[in-house]
Design an enzyme around this catalytic site. Structure first.
Site, short mmCIF file in Angstrom:
data_model
loop_
_atom_site.label_atom_id
_atom_site.label_comp_id
_atom_site.label_asym_id
_atom_site.label_seq_id
_atom_site.Cartn_x
_atom_site.Cartn_y
_atom_site.Cartn_z
N ALA A 379 -12.61 -5.87 -4.68
CA ALA A 379 -13.16 -5.49 -5.99
C ALA A 379 -12.10 -5.54 -7.07
CB ALA A 379 -13.76 -4.08 -5.92
N CYS A 380 -12.49 -6.08 -8.22
CA CYS A 380 -11.66 -6.01 -9.42
C CYS A 380 -12.56 -5.65 -10.59
CB CYS A 380 -10.90 -7.32 -9.67
SG CYS A 380 -11.92 -8.68 -10.25
N ASP A 381 -12.00 -5.63 -11.78
CA ASP A 381 -12.76 -5.15 -12.93
C ASP A 381 -14.02 -5.98 -13.17
OD1 ASP A 381 -13.10 -3.53 -15.30
OD2 ASP A 381 -12.54 -5.28 -16.45
N SER A 387 -10.28 -10.51 -7.80
CA SER A 387 -11.03 -10.20 -6.58
C SER A 387 -11.39 -11.47 -5.82
CB SER A 387 -12.29 -9.41 -6.93
OG SER A 387 -13.15 -10.15 -7.76
N VAL A 413 -15.89 -3.79 -9.60
CA VAL A 413 -15.58 -2.48 -9.01
C VAL A 413 -16.67 -1.46 -9.32
CG1 VAL A 413 -14.27 -1.61 -10.98
CG2 VAL A 413 -13.70 -0.82 -8.66
#
Length: 466
Positions: A379-381, A387, A413
């Protein structure tokens, strides 16, 4: 407060990021076929205005509505967005960002009120007519209410930016942009603020510098090159790979931990950003659409054809300034610690200063340690940059270890699927990941390329799945 800002910014960018392909299509058509394009064609150029005025705002409203209330919210948001689209001569991206989610919220509340109160056999009738009636009314309200509000906000922002341009102060925006990027607000800034202003300017001038303010890879490139020369430990060894991913892949998140390791490097990023903006302004450089991801390849493809000299000069000069400031900062102010150690220490000090508990526990803390794993999420922003890269790295390591039957996905995320058992994310996003999927195990990393946690996770998966 930072988490709330990140969540709000993520929500705004979440309406734009899934539709980046459409923005790129619009940008390529504009770059090729408008009067000043590479191969001017009046017939093909007729696509440009309808795509920017109708298609893109509708996609944004549809996506925003879907986030709030699923397919019914998406349809209601698209209907209501027609009100702001028709009532304004400018592309209504901001209007779509407001109307789409608000309209979806209204239909969601209506559905909650009607739940259990619809007579048998009338479900389809009420479901369809509710969208038609509520969506139509909201479209009318958007025309007379939201459009003037958005026009006023856009006018105020344009006036503020115009003031900076007229007084040659536009480079000062880097003082706000660069620190905000490091706090993972880059998508919110670019997609929520600069893209709408940039597209409006494209309608008037055929190009816009706003698309370059956040997307310029120069400042990050300079910092990473400085780590290649003057860095220490794993930060130095991983920097060359980060250079390629950042500059050619356009994943700016890759260099954020290197600044977090030594916050003084924010000075380098700001100075580099200001240099780039100044150079772009002097050479009258602009892009015809959003460059996403912010790689040198995407920026070049979206550049107006007569401004390559100024474009490359701005990117290279911003990288040079950032590099020249970063090297002495790393040599004389850096400490002999690894990237991971410095990041962990910084996060611990931050939590203590705020009176917060330790970061979410990993692996065994969720109570699932020892169970077989079938789905892992990185997960990333925005769920599309770091991600995606991290998921690719992790997939290769899992495959190399001979482990099968594990699905590895990348995701925003704020919307981690509930069937995910393990979530891998950056330490800065740990709290948001825990809130998004409280039942998943968390693996928190600081280095997207060479995180030692990858190896630990793979060894754990061997024990649990083999």
């Amino acid at each position: 407060m930072k988490e709330r800002v990140q969540t709000f910014g993520r929500f705004l960018s979440g309406m734009v990021m899934p539709n980046i392909g459409a923005f790129i299509a619009w940008g390529l058509i504009a770059a090729l076929f408008i009067e000043k394009g590479w191969i001017p064609n009046a017939a093909f150029a007729r696509l440009v205005d309808p795509m920017s005025h109708v298609m893109l705002p509708l996609l944004i409203a549809y996506t925003g509505g879907r986030v709030v209330a699923g397919d019914r919210g998406a349809l209601t948001g698209a209907i209501a967005a027609m009100g702001v689209i028709v009532a304004s001569e400018n592309p209504m991206f901001l209007g779509a960002m407001i109307v789409g989610p608000v309209s979806a919220f209204v239909i969601k509340k209506f559905d909650q009120m009607m739940e259990g109160n619809i007579p048998a056999g009338f479900e389809m009738l009420i479901n369809n007519f509710s969208i038609g009636i509520i969506g139509g009314l909201l479209a009318l309200l958007s025309m007379i209410g939201i459009t003037p509000l958005v026009n006023g906000l856009t006018g105020a922002m344009s006036a503020g930016v115009g003031f900076l341009v007229e007084h040659s102060l536009l480079p000062l925006v880097s003082i706000l942009i660069e620190p905000a990027k490091v706090l993972f607000l880059n998508n919110a800034i670019n997609q929520g603020i600069f893209s709408p202003l940039g597209i409006q300017q494209v309608q008037e001038a055929g190009k816009s510098i706003f698309f370059l303010l956040e997307a310029n890879p120069g400042p990050g490139l300079g910092i990473l090159l400085a780590y290649c020369i003057a860095g220490k430990g794993s930060a130095k060894s991983s920097a060359p790979g980060a250079v390629i991913i950042h500059f050619f892949g356009g994943i700016h998140e890759i260099y954020f931990p290197y600044i977090l390791m030594n916050p003084f490097l924010l000075l380098s990023a700001i100075a580099g950003g200001m240099t780039g903006v100044l150079c772009f302004s002097l050479f009258d450089v602009g892009l015809v659409s959003t460059a996403s991801p912010g790689s040198i390849i995407a920026i070049t493809m979206m550049a107006e054809r007569h401004c390559y000299l100024g474009l490359f000069a701005g990117v290279l000069l911003s990288a040079a300034v950032s590099f020249l400031i970063s090297v002495p900062l790393l040599k004389f102010m850096g400490k002999d610690t690894s990237l991971e150690e410095a990041q962990a220490k910084k996060d611990a000090m931050k939590r203590q200063s705020k009176g917060m508990a330790d970061a979410p526990k990993q692996a065994a803390a969720s109570g699932k340690a020892g169970g077989r794993i079938s789905k892992i999420a990185f997960a990333c922003d925005a769920g599309m940059g770091s991600s995606a890269m991290g998921a690719t790295v992790l997939k290769k390591k899992i495959t190399a270890a001979g482990i099968s039957g594990i699905e590895v996905i990348h995701t925003p995320v704020s919307s981690i699927p509930q069937d995910v058992q393990i979530v891998v994310t950056h330490q800065e996003l740990g709290e948001r990941a825990a809130n998004s999927n409280p039942n998943a195990e968390l693996v928190l990393i600081t280095n997207f390329l060479a995180a030692p946690e990858y190896e630990t996770l793979v060894e754990d998966l061997k024990k649990r799945n083999l």
